[in-house]
Design an enzyme around this catalytic site. Structure first.
Site, PDB file in Angstrom:
ATOM      1  N   ASN A 231      23.752   3.727 -15.727  1.00 19.48           N
ATOM      2  CA  ASN A 231      23.742   4.518 -14.489  1.00 19.48           C
ATOM      3  C   ASN A 231      25.138   5.062 -14.156  1.00 19.48           C
ATOM      4  OD1 ASN A 231      22.507   5.735 -12.324  1.00 19.48           O
ATOM      5  ND2 ASN A 231      22.791   4.007 -10.952  1.00 19.48           N
TER       6      ASN A 231
ATOM      7  N   GLN B 205      -2.206  -8.233  -7.560  1.00 16.47           N
ATOM      8  CA  GLN B 205      -1.251  -7.157  -7.267  1.00 16.47           C
ATOM      9  C   GLN B 205      -0.261  -7.523  -6.165  1.00 16.47           C
ATOM     10  OE1 GLN B 205      -3.730  -3.225  -7.138  1.00 16.47           O
ATOM     11  NE2 GLN B 205      -5.118  -4.933  -7.036  1.00 16.47           N
TER      12      GLN B 205
ATOM     13  N   GLN C 178      18.519  -5.790 -22.506  1.00 13.46           N
ATOM     14  CA  GLN C 178      18.491  -4.990 -21.278  1.00 13.46           C
ATOM     15  C   GLN C 178      18.033  -3.555 -21.517  1.00 13.46           C
ATOM     16  OE1 GLN C 178      22.503  -5.859 -19.255  1.00 13.46           O
ATOM     17  NE2 GLN C 178      22.592  -6.801 -21.270  1.00 13.46           N
ATOM     18  N   GLN C 179      18.207  -3.093 -22.744  1.00 13.34           N
ATOM     19  CA  GLN C 179      17.906  -1.701 -23.040  1.00 13.34           C
ATOM     20  C   GLN C 179      16.448  -1.494 -23.404  1.00 13.34           C
ATOM     21  OE1 GLN C 179      21.614   0.055 -24.998  1.00 13.34           O
ATOM     22  NE2 GLN C 179      19.944   0.593 -26.357  1.00 13.34           N
TER      23      GLN C 179
ATOM     24  N   ARG D  25      24.916   9.287 -30.694  1.00 13.72           N
ATOM     25  CA  ARG D  25      26.031   9.531 -29.788  1.00 13.72           C
ATOM     26  C   ARG D  25      26.832  10.795 -30.128  1.00 13.72           C
ATOM     27  NH1 ARG D  25      27.301   5.738 -26.383  1.00 13.72           N
ATOM     28  NH2 ARG D  25      26.495   3.646 -26.676  1.00 13.72           N
TER      29      ARG D  25
ATOM     30  N   THR E 237      20.233   6.396 -18.878  1.00 11.39           N
ATOM     31  CA  THR E 237      21.067   5.348 -19.484  1.00 11.39           C
ATOM     32  C   THR E 237      20.954   4.092 -18.640  1.00 11.39           C
ATOM     33  OG1 THR E 237      23.366   4.619 -19.702  1.00 11.39           O
ATOM     34  CG2 THR E 237      23.017   6.504 -18.289  1.00 11.39           C
TER      35      THR E 237
ATOM     36  N   HIS F  18      -6.012  -9.536  -5.762  1.00  7.94           N
ATOM     37  CA  HIS F  18      -4.790 -10.028  -5.130  1.00  7.94           C
ATOM     38  C   HIS F  18      -3.658 -10.337  -6.101  1.00  7.94           C
ATOM     39  CE1 HIS F  18      -7.535 -10.209  -1.773  1.00  7.94           C
ATOM     40  NE2 HIS F  18      -6.479 -10.291  -0.979  1.00  7.94           N
TER      41      HIS F  18
ATOM     42  N   ASP G 195       0.802  -1.238   0.000  1.00  7.85           N
ATOM     43  CA  ASP G 195       0.000   0.000   0.000  1.00  7.85           C
ATOM     44  C   ASP G 195       0.837   1.291   0.000  1.00  7.85           C
ATOM     45  OD1 ASP G 195      -2.110  -1.721   0.145  1.00  7.85           O
ATOM     46  OD2 ASP G 195      -2.413  -1.490   2.296  1.00  7.85           O
TER      47      ASP G 195
ATOM     48  N   GLY H 131      26.590  -2.039 -19.495  1.00  6.53           N
ATOM     49  CA  GLY H 131      27.030  -1.032 -18.529  1.00  6.53           C
ATOM     50  C   GLY H 131      28.460  -0.600 -18.768  1.00  6.53           C
TER      51      GLY H 131
HETATM   52  N1  LIG Z   1      -3.100  -2.026  17.758  1.00 10.81           N
HETATM   53  C1  LIG Z   1      -2.570  -3.252  17.679  1.00 10.81           C
HETATM   54  N2  LIG Z   1      -2.139  -3.894  18.782  1.00 10.81           N
HETATM   55  C2  LIG Z   1      -1.601  -5.106  18.720  1.00 10.81           C
HETATM   56  N3  LIG Z   1      -1.450  -5.778  17.564  1.00 10.81           N
HETATM   57  C3  LIG Z   1      -1.861  -5.200  16.445  1.00 10.81           C
HETATM   58  C4  LIG Z   1      -2.420  -3.899  16.417  1.00 10.81           C
HETATM   59  N4  LIG Z   1      -2.722  -3.593  15.140  1.00 10.81           N
HETATM   60  C5  LIG Z   1      -2.362  -4.647  14.398  1.00 10.81           C
HETATM   61  N5  LIG Z   1      -1.826  -5.608  15.177  1.00 10.81           N
HETATM   62  C6  LIG Z   1      -1.335  -6.901  14.732  1.00 10.81           C
HETATM   63  O1  LIG Z   1      -0.790  -6.824  13.423  1.00 10.81           O
HETATM   64  C7  LIG Z   1      -1.532  -7.669  12.551  1.00 10.81           C
HETATM   65  C8  LIG Z   1      -1.529  -7.122  11.162  1.00 10.81           C
HETATM   66  O2  LIG Z   1      -2.137  -5.849  11.156  1.00 10.81           O
HETATM   67  P1  LIG Z   1      -3.010  -5.391   9.899  1.00 10.81           P
HETATM   68  O3  LIG Z   1      -4.016  -6.427   9.592  1.00 10.81           O
HETATM   69  O4  LIG Z   1      -3.489  -4.006  10.163  1.00 10.81           O
HETATM   70  O5  LIG Z   1      -1.958  -5.444   8.713  1.00 10.81           O
HETATM   71  P2  LIG Z   1      -0.742  -4.502   8.400  1.00 10.81           P
HETATM   72  O6  LIG Z   1       0.407  -4.877   9.230  1.00 10.81           O
HETATM   73  O7  LIG Z   1      -1.192  -3.079   8.489  1.00 10.81           O
HETATM   74  O8  LIG Z   1      -0.395  -4.920   6.927  1.00 10.81           O
HETATM   75  P3  LIG Z   1      -1.080  -4.405   5.569  1.00 10.81           P
HETATM   76  O9  LIG Z   1      -0.579  -3.015   5.322  1.00 10.81           O
HETATM   77  O10 LIG Z   1      -0.600  -5.356   4.579  1.00 10.81           O
HETATM   78  O11 LIG Z   1      -2.546  -4.469   5.809  1.00 10.81           O
HETATM   79  C9  LIG Z   1      -2.909  -7.740  13.208  1.00 10.81           C
HETATM   80  O12 LIG Z   1      -3.661  -8.832  12.783  1.00 10.81           O
HETATM   81  C10 LIG Z   1      -2.522  -7.858  14.663  1.00 10.81           C
HETATM   82  O13 LIG Z   1      -2.085  -9.149  14.970  1.00 10.81           O
HETATM   83  O1  LIG Z   2      -5.683  -9.976   1.716  1.00 12.68           O
HETATM   84  P1  LIG Z   2      -6.813  -9.343   2.450  1.00 12.68           P
HETATM   85  O2  LIG Z   2      -6.845  -9.740   3.861  1.00 12.68           O
HETATM   86  O3  LIG Z   2      -8.086  -9.524   1.709  1.00 12.68           O
HETATM   87  O4  LIG Z   2      -6.539  -7.773   2.498  1.00 12.68           O
HETATM   88  C1  LIG Z   2      -6.589  -6.945   1.399  1.00 12.68           C
HETATM   89  C2  LIG Z   2      -5.922  -5.657   1.792  1.00 12.68           C
HETATM   90  O5  LIG Z   2      -4.543  -5.895   2.039  1.00 12.68           O
HETATM   91  C3  LIG Z   2      -3.761  -5.108   1.195  1.00 12.68           C
HETATM   92  O6  LIG Z   2      -3.470  -5.837   0.018  1.00 12.68           O
HETATM   93  C4  LIG Z   2      -2.453  -4.760   1.862  1.00 12.68           C
HETATM   94  O7  LIG Z   2      -2.681  -4.011   3.000  1.00 12.68           O
HETATM   95  C5  LIG Z   2      -4.657  -3.913   0.870  1.00 12.68           C
HETATM   96  O8  LIG Z   2      -4.264  -3.224  -0.291  1.00 12.68           O
HETATM   97  C6  LIG Z   2      -5.998  -4.587   0.748  1.00 12.68           C
HETATM   98  O9  LIG Z   2      -7.024  -3.679   1.036  1.00 12.68           O
END
Ligand SMILES: Nc1ncnc2c1ncn2[C@@H]1O[C@H](COP(=O)(O)OP(=O)(O)OP(=O)(O)O)[C@@H](O)[C@H]1O
Ligand SMILES: O=P(O)(O)OC[C@H]1O[C@](O)(CO)[C@@H](O)[C@@H]1O
Length: 758
Positions: free
Chosen positions: A529, A292, A661-662, A469, A526, A290, A158, A572
């Site tokens: 680099n 992505q 490569q280019q 060139r 280029t 997904h 993200d 290179g």
């Molecule tokens: N406030 C919190 N306190 C403790 N643990 C947390 C907290 N927030 C998130 N976590 C832990 O981190 C895990 C992953 O968090 P989250 O689902 O928000 O994904 P993320 O790390 O932000 O990754 P992404 O950006 O891919 O979503 C949660 O399932 C939980 O286990």
């Molecule tokens: O794989 P899940 O749990 O469906 O979550 C999807 C979310 O996770 C991400 O791929 C990464 O945070 C977001 O872009 C998307 O909203």
């Protein structure tokens, strides 16, 4: 670093949504951790594995991270774990760490995961006290484990984490998105359709925004900048005006978290209905989903994963018990350590401001880059401005600016020309293309570029204005005549070392030719680099991705064959950037480069190392060499030596990658870098032209500060006078005297020590 964590244990986990490049990061952490003398533990399945303990916490060795660098996802599993949000869950996790003697924790994940890590660290002493109170650990262990060092690495597609320019996985996700849009453009064009693409990003519009820039999307929706007023009408007007201007298709990108100014969701389905109702266009929706988050990690994500993983271990070697946990961030091209708590706070603040619908503040909080990228998108992808915003400085403010390419073609040159053209026209100036580089100025091959001349260029490799060139040398009078004839007030030269020399020669001739006293700027572009004054050049990232992709393929081709070493020669010239960085991204055993002198002895040493690895079960080796790594012992000699000395332990295959490569389609980064640099170049040129404008309408300047290279140096973009860079250039070998990436050579060695065991 060597041996400095002797007797200690490091645990690493991946948490939240997986992202490409996490495996490269794990590999670096394990190998650097071992190099530092520590035991390294994998914690499988994110925080859930730390809570469950048992087989989820497993000691890793060098072999555990073999053959993973090219794979997406994370080999140790990731999870979203609600139990860790509760203190009771964290208590179990603490017990498991103590049980395994772990006092160092590296968490790779997004903002949620790092929030959790921060909380865990904050509670650590109280968790240990509670465990002692409950009789689950002994008080002696309290003393031994009283300090837990925590380091965070941001892995998330993200790019929504504050204080770092990039998170691991974002670049690969952009690769997936842009490959998909490029493919869709072809079918959309055939049927004259409009496509609406929904991309991920949760509440962050970075992926949609950069994808929009890199694919010339007609309209984008992102959470940070909800459309204003009667946006439905504005969108339809814009789409139809682009069709009227000759486009056969429209692309609309919608970030999954998009909302309107009242906070209501804007969905792909809604957008489709509006377009169909108002424009009656044949419209389709593609939700990339997904896809992505999967697939091969890009070269950038692998390299940044290697660097951040190593930096995390380095941080642990320097940790003092009182230190607050930090997160490894990227600023420009530099890794910096930032307090985890600050980054997490800033990131969480964005959600609050989003809820308050304070859009300007949201954009500001997204960091220094987000606002300008958004501004650039709005400027470049608008309709041709009816009333261009003339520079409001003098009444003589309509200037003529020329653009040319010098040297070999590189991917991203077209994006640079596109953005330069539109940036200048947007402000009311005229843009001239000079065909065939300096030969175009010598032979007067000059014509105007219009707003619509450049449609479709961003996606294409090479350069549509042709490049050669030829240097100015000996043709100054003819060049001056063409500049005079077309009243060129400023010049952008896009290219490699020859582009730099060209502008240097013109600048040095300012005393003899008034015409050269115009502002001139070089955008380094280029595959090699090797332009002084910049850490990066446009085109090198595409080349790196091509080499990495081929190395992945070559490796797989050898499944089921005898033990084999592949020798791969990269482009290179004498510059070892591509060989070294592709070595890191491809998990190579060695990368020979000109900058690090070697003799046949080093070849023999490495053959022995390779044989040794083969004796311990290794099946394949990958050795890179830059084209001109050694004047005496070229890659042919090297191949023969490897064949002769490697027999019978392994056989050898040679691959000279050449112009592959280019070419190809420019990577997201090269499209982005080309765009960003040329917008900066246009701003700078116009500003300098205005400053140097004389009462007689001639633009003249003798100041060295008006003939420059635009580059990224460490943390920022800088304009360095070409004459000042003379002392920093090795003209004989066409190299900058200082090359930032040489410091990665040591890391390449550490990581290569046991790669490819099977
Ligand atoms: N406030 C919190 N306190 C403790 N643990 C947390 C907290 N927030 C998130 N976590 C832990 O981190 C895990 C992953 O968090 P989250 O689902 O928000 O994904 P993320 O790390 O932000 O990754 P992404 O950006 O891919 O979503 C949660 O399932 C939980 O286990
Ligand atoms: O794989 P899940 O749990 O469906 O979550 C999807 C979310 O996770 C991400 O791929 C990464 O945070 C977001 O872009 C998307 O909203």
């Amino acid at each position: 670093m060597k041996g400095s964590l002797k007797g200690q244990a490091i645990a690493v986990l991946t948490s939240g949504g997986d992202s490409q490049g996490m495996n490269a990061t794990l590999r670096a952490i394990v190998r650097c951790g071992l190099y530092a003398g520590a035991k390294v533990f994998f914690i499988r399945e994110g925080y859930q594995g730390m809570i469950d303990g048992g087989a989820n916490i497993e000691e890793a060795n060098s072999l555990s991270v073999s053959k993973i660098i090219h794979k997406g996802g994370t080999i140790i599993g990731s999870a979203r774990c609600n139990e860790f949000r509760e203190r009771s869950g964290r208590l179990k996790a603490a017990k498991n760490l103590v049980g395994n003697g772990i006092t160092n924790l590296i968490v790779i994940g997004g903002d949620g995961s790092l929030t959790g890590a921060n909380l865990f660290k904050k509670e650590w002493s109280s968790l240990l006290e509670e465990l002692i109170r409950k009789g689950e650990i002994f008080s002696i262990e309290n003393t031994k484990y009283s300090c837990l060092s925590v380091v965070g690495i941001v892995g998330s597609i993200d790019n929504d984490f504050c204080q770092t320019d990039m998170t691991i996985g974002t670049d690969s996700a952009l690769h997936r998105i842009i490959e998909s849009i490029d493919a869709i453009v072809e079918t959309a064009s055939s049927h004259q359709r409009t496509f609406i693409l929904e991309v991920m990003g949760r509440h962050c519009g970075y992926l949609a925004l950069v994808a929009g820039l890199a694919t010339e999307a007609d309209f984008i929706f992102i959470p940070e900048c909800p459309p204003e007023g009667d946006w439905q009408l504005k969108m339809c007007e814009k789409l139809s005006s682009h069709r009227k201007a000759g486009q056969r298709l429209n692309i609309v990108i919608v970030s999954e978290g998009s909302i309107d100014r009242n906070g209501n969701a804007i969905t792909a389905e809604m957008i489709k209905n509006i377009i169909v109702e108002n424009l009656n266009q044949d419209t389709r929706i593609t939700v990339l989903g997904h896809v992505q988050r999967g697939g091969r990690p890009s070269a950038f994500d692998r390299v940044i994963g290697c660097r951040m993983g190593a930096e995390a271990v380095m941080t642990l070697t320097e940790a003092d018990p009182e230190k607050i946990p930090c997160v490894i961030c990227l600023e420009g091209n530099q890794l910096v350590r930032r307090p985890l708590i600050d980054c997490v706070k800033d990131t969480q603040a964005i959600q609050k401001v989003l809820n308050e619908r304070n859009w300007e503040k949201v954009v500001r909080l997204r960091g220094d880059r987000f606002g300008p990228i958004l501004g650039t998108y709005k400027m470049l992808y608008g309709t041709m401005p009816i009333k261009p915003s003339f520079e409001k400085v003098q009444n003589t403010s309509r200037y003529t600016l020329a653009v040319m390419c010098v040297g070999s073609p590189a991917c991203g040159m077209n994006a640079a020309i596109y953005s330069f053209t539109r940036s200048c026209i947007y402000r009311g100036h005229t843009v001239l293309r000079v065909t065939d580089g300096m030969e175009g100025l010598i032979n007067d091959l000059v014509e105007e570029l219009k707003w619509s001349s450049v449609v479709g260029w961003v996606r294409e490799g090479g350069t549509f204005i042709r490049t050669k060139r030829t240097l100015p040398d000996g043709n100054y009078k003819k060049i001056a005549k063409t500049i005079r004839k077309h009243k060129i007030n400023g010049l952008l030269v896009i290219g490699g070392f020859d582009a730099y020399i060209s502008v240097l020669q013109l600048a040095e001739q300012r005393k003899n030719h008034l015409e050269f006293r115009i502002p001139m700027v070089v955008i380094p572009s280029t595959v090699s680099n090797n332009v002084p004054g910049s850490d990066f050049s446009v085109g090198a990232d595409t080349a790196l991705n091509e080499i990495t992709r081929i190395c992945d393929g070559i490796r797989q081709s050898a499944h089921g064959t005898n033990r084999r070493v592949f020798v791969v020669e990269t482009m290179g010239g004498p510059c070892g950037y591509l060989a070294t960085l592709a070595g890191l991204a491809g998990g190579a055993d060695q990368a020979y480069i000109f900058e690090e002198p070697f003799s046949a002895q080093e070849y023999l040493r490495d053959i022995e190392r390779m044989k040794n690895k083969m004796r311990h079960g290794v099946q394949r080796g990958l050795v890179l060499t830059s084209g001109k790594a050694n004047v005496n012992y070229n890659s042919r000699f090297m191949k023969e030596l490897f064949i002769h000395e490697g027999d019978p332990e392994f056989d050898v295959r040679m691959n000279v990658l050449g112009h592959y490569q280019q070419g190809g389609s420019p990577s997201p980064f090269d499209r982005y870098l080309g765009t960003k640099m040329s917008v900066k170049a246009a701003d700078w040129l116009i500003k300098k032209v205005i400053e140097c404008d004389q009462p007689d309408a001639n633009v003249t300047s003798k100041s060295p500060y008006t003939a420059v290279v635009l580059g990224i140096l460490e943390r920022q973009y800088s304009f360095t006078p070409v004459e000042e860079l003379k002392t920093e250039a090795d003209f004989e070998n066409r190299l900058p005297r200082k090359q930032w990436w040489l410091k990665l050579r040591h890391l390449l060695g550490i990581l290569a020590s046991h790669d490819e065991e099977s």
